[in-house]
Design a protein around this motif. Sequence first.
Motif, PDB file in Angstrom:
ATOM      1  N   MET A  81      -0.934  -6.935  -7.329  1.00 14.33           N
ATOM      2  CA  MET A  81      -0.742  -5.489  -7.135  1.00 14.33           C
ATOM      3  C   MET A  81       0.559  -5.042  -7.782  1.00 14.33           C
ATOM      4  N   GLU A  82       0.525  -3.877  -8.446  1.00 13.92           N
ATOM      5  CA  GLU A  82       1.743  -3.283  -8.970  1.00 13.92           C
ATOM      6  C   GLU A  82       1.604  -1.768  -8.961  1.00 13.92           C
ATOM      7  N   CYS A  83       2.728  -1.097  -9.153  1.00 15.83           N
ATOM      8  CA  CYS A  83       2.734   0.362  -9.193  1.00 15.83           C
ATOM      9  C   CYS A  83       1.859   0.853 -10.342  1.00 15.83           C
ATOM     10  N   PRO A  84       1.049   1.896 -10.127  1.00 13.24           N
ATOM     11  CA  PRO A  84       0.214   2.433 -11.213  1.00 13.24           C
ATOM     12  C   PRO A  84       1.047   2.929 -12.381  1.00 13.24           C
ATOM     13  N   GLY A 114       3.602   1.369 -13.429  1.00 10.06           N
ATOM     14  CA  GLY A 114       4.144   0.177 -14.065  1.00 10.06           C
ATOM     15  C   GLY A 114       5.614  -0.050 -13.781  1.00 10.06           C
ATOM     16  N   HIS A 115       6.127   0.529 -12.708  1.00  5.66           N
ATOM     17  CA  HIS A 115       7.546   0.383 -12.395  1.00  5.66           C
ATOM     18  C   HIS A 115       7.876  -1.025 -11.922  1.00  5.66           C
ATOM     19  N   SER A 116       7.056  -1.533 -11.033  1.00  9.80           N
ATOM     20  CA  SER A 116       7.378  -2.833 -10.464  1.00  9.80           C
ATOM     21  C   SER A 116       6.215  -3.378  -9.650  1.00  9.80           C
ATOM     22  N   HIS A 117       6.339  -4.615  -9.296  1.00  6.05           N
ATOM     23  CA  HIS A 117       5.403  -5.226  -8.362  1.00  6.05           C
ATOM     24  C   HIS A 117       5.952  -5.132  -6.944  1.00  6.05           C
ATOM     25  N   HIS A 118       7.054  -4.427  -6.809  1.00  2.75           N
ATOM     26  CA  HIS A 118       7.706  -4.311  -5.512  1.00  2.75           C
ATOM     27  C   HIS A 118       7.078  -3.155  -4.750  1.00  2.75           C
ATOM     28  N   ILE A 119       5.969  -3.442  -4.084  1.00  2.00           N
ATOM     29  CA  ILE A 119       5.267  -2.403  -3.330  1.00  2.00           C
ATOM     30  C   ILE A 119       5.130  -2.828  -1.883  1.00  2.00           C
ATOM     31  N   HIS A 120       5.021  -1.832  -1.050  1.00  2.00           N
ATOM     32  CA  HIS A 120       4.848  -2.083   0.368  1.00  2.00           C
ATOM     33  C   HIS A 120       3.541  -1.468   0.849  1.00  2.00           C
ATOM     34  N   LYS A 121       2.935  -2.087   1.839  1.00  7.81           N
ATOM     35  CA  LYS A 121       1.783  -1.475   2.486  1.00  7.81           C
ATOM     36  C   LYS A 121       2.244  -0.235   3.226  1.00  7.81           C
ATOM     37  N   ASN A 122       1.417   0.797   3.166  1.00  5.36           N
ATOM     38  CA  ASN A 122       1.813   2.088   3.734  1.00  5.36           C
ATOM     39  C   ASN A 122       0.665   2.682   4.540  1.00  5.36           C
ATOM     40  N   GLY A 123       0.152   1.908   5.465  1.00  4.60           N
ATOM     41  CA  GLY A 123      -0.919   2.398   6.319  1.00  4.60           C
ATOM     42  C   GLY A 123      -2.256   2.445   5.601  1.00  4.60           C
ATOM     43  N   HIS A 124      -3.161   3.238   6.147  1.00  9.95           N
ATOM     44  CA  HIS A 124      -4.510   3.325   5.578  1.00  9.95           C
ATOM     45  C   HIS A 124      -4.871   4.777   5.314  1.00  9.95           C
ATOM     46  N   CYS A 129       9.633   4.098  -7.179  1.00 11.67           N
ATOM     47  CA  CYS A 129       9.436   5.524  -7.452  1.00 11.67           C
ATOM     48  C   CYS A 129       8.823   6.268  -6.278  1.00 11.67           C
ATOM     49  N   GLY A 130       8.411   5.551  -5.241  1.00 12.17           N
ATOM     50  CA  GLY A 130       7.877   6.202  -4.061  1.00 12.17           C
ATOM     51  C   GLY A 130       6.454   6.664  -4.206  1.00 12.17           C
ATOM     52  N   ARG A 131       5.801   6.316  -5.296  1.00 15.04           N
ATOM     53  CA  ARG A 131       4.421   6.723  -5.510  1.00 15.04           C
ATOM     54  C   ARG A 131       3.498   5.975  -4.548  1.00 15.04           C
ATOM     55  N   GLN A 132       2.577   6.710  -3.958  1.00 17.36           N
ATOM     56  CA  GLN A 132       1.606   6.094  -3.061  1.00 17.36           C
ATOM     57  C   GLN A 132       0.271   5.983  -3.767  1.00 17.36           C
ATOM     58  N   PHE A 133      -0.420   4.928  -3.516  1.00 15.44           N
ATOM     59  CA  PHE A 133      -1.718   4.733  -4.139  1.00 15.44           C
ATOM     60  C   PHE A 133      -2.575   3.825  -3.281  1.00 15.44           C
TER      61      PHE A 133
END
Length: 75
Positions: free
Chosen positions: A1-4, A6-16, A28-32
């Motif tokens: 998994m990575e940011c759409p 392309g910023h980083s692979h540093h992502i967190h789960k953010n609920g459903h 970048c704070g982008r949610q996906f």
Amino acid sequence: MECPEGHSHHIHKNGHRKGKQNYICVKCGRQFIEEYQHRGYSDDVKRNCLKMYVNGIGFRGRERITGVSRTTIMD
Ligand SMILES: [Zn+2]
């Protein structure tokens, strides 16, 4: 998994969202949503390109029309 973006692979789960796992990019704070990632990115790019293309044509066309009408008025 990575940011759409392309910023980083540093992502967190953010609920459903709608029963799908939602993620957030730490950089970048982008949610996906997991399932949406690949298609969503290319669709965004395509849509932006198309929008720029259409706007470019529209702007140039308007400029040309304005120039013609201005010349006609001056004549
Ligand atoms: Zn990002």
